[in-house]
Enzyme design. Sequence first.
Site, PDB file in Angstrom:
ATOM      1  N   PRO A 153       0.818  -1.210   0.000  1.00 19.08           N
ATOM      2  CA  PRO A 153       0.000   0.000   0.000  1.00 19.08           C
ATOM      3  C   PRO A 153       0.853   1.262   0.000  1.00 19.08           C
ATOM      4  O   PRO A 153       1.885   1.327   0.662  1.00 19.08           O
ATOM      5  CB  PRO A 153      -0.823  -0.112   1.278  1.00 19.08           C
ATOM      6  N   VAL A 154       0.385   2.254  -0.756  1.00 15.17           N
ATOM      7  CA  VAL A 154       1.029   3.560  -0.806  1.00 15.17           C
ATOM      8  C   VAL A 154      -0.030   4.598  -0.439  1.00 15.17           C
ATOM      9  O   VAL A 154      -1.054   4.709  -1.109  1.00 15.17           O
ATOM     10  CB  VAL A 154       1.597   3.870  -2.207  1.00 15.17           C
TER      11      VAL A 154
END
Length: 90
Positions: free
Chosen positions: A27-28
């Site tokens: 995840p970013v």
Amino acid sequence: MAIDSFTGRAILEPHYLYRMKGGRQMPVVTVQTVGGISNEKKEELMDRITQAMKEVLGKNPEATHVIIEEVPAENWGIRGKTVAAIRSGK
């Protein structure tokens, strides 16, 4: 981070731009804010977002990326004025 136009609340929406070995997604989370945040506050924000991703979504902190994009106050507008103008009382 986006704002829900109905509730006015911030939306924490991870973007999955990277993949780890085995195809798992990393995840970013991107936060846009007006510049001027101290390094200490940035680190605290990154830590808290990383912990929230773990607690709420079960994401691995070792794979969670947090990006803080600082926008100059003269490039951010609200209520028809730049933040720089609002801060200066104009």
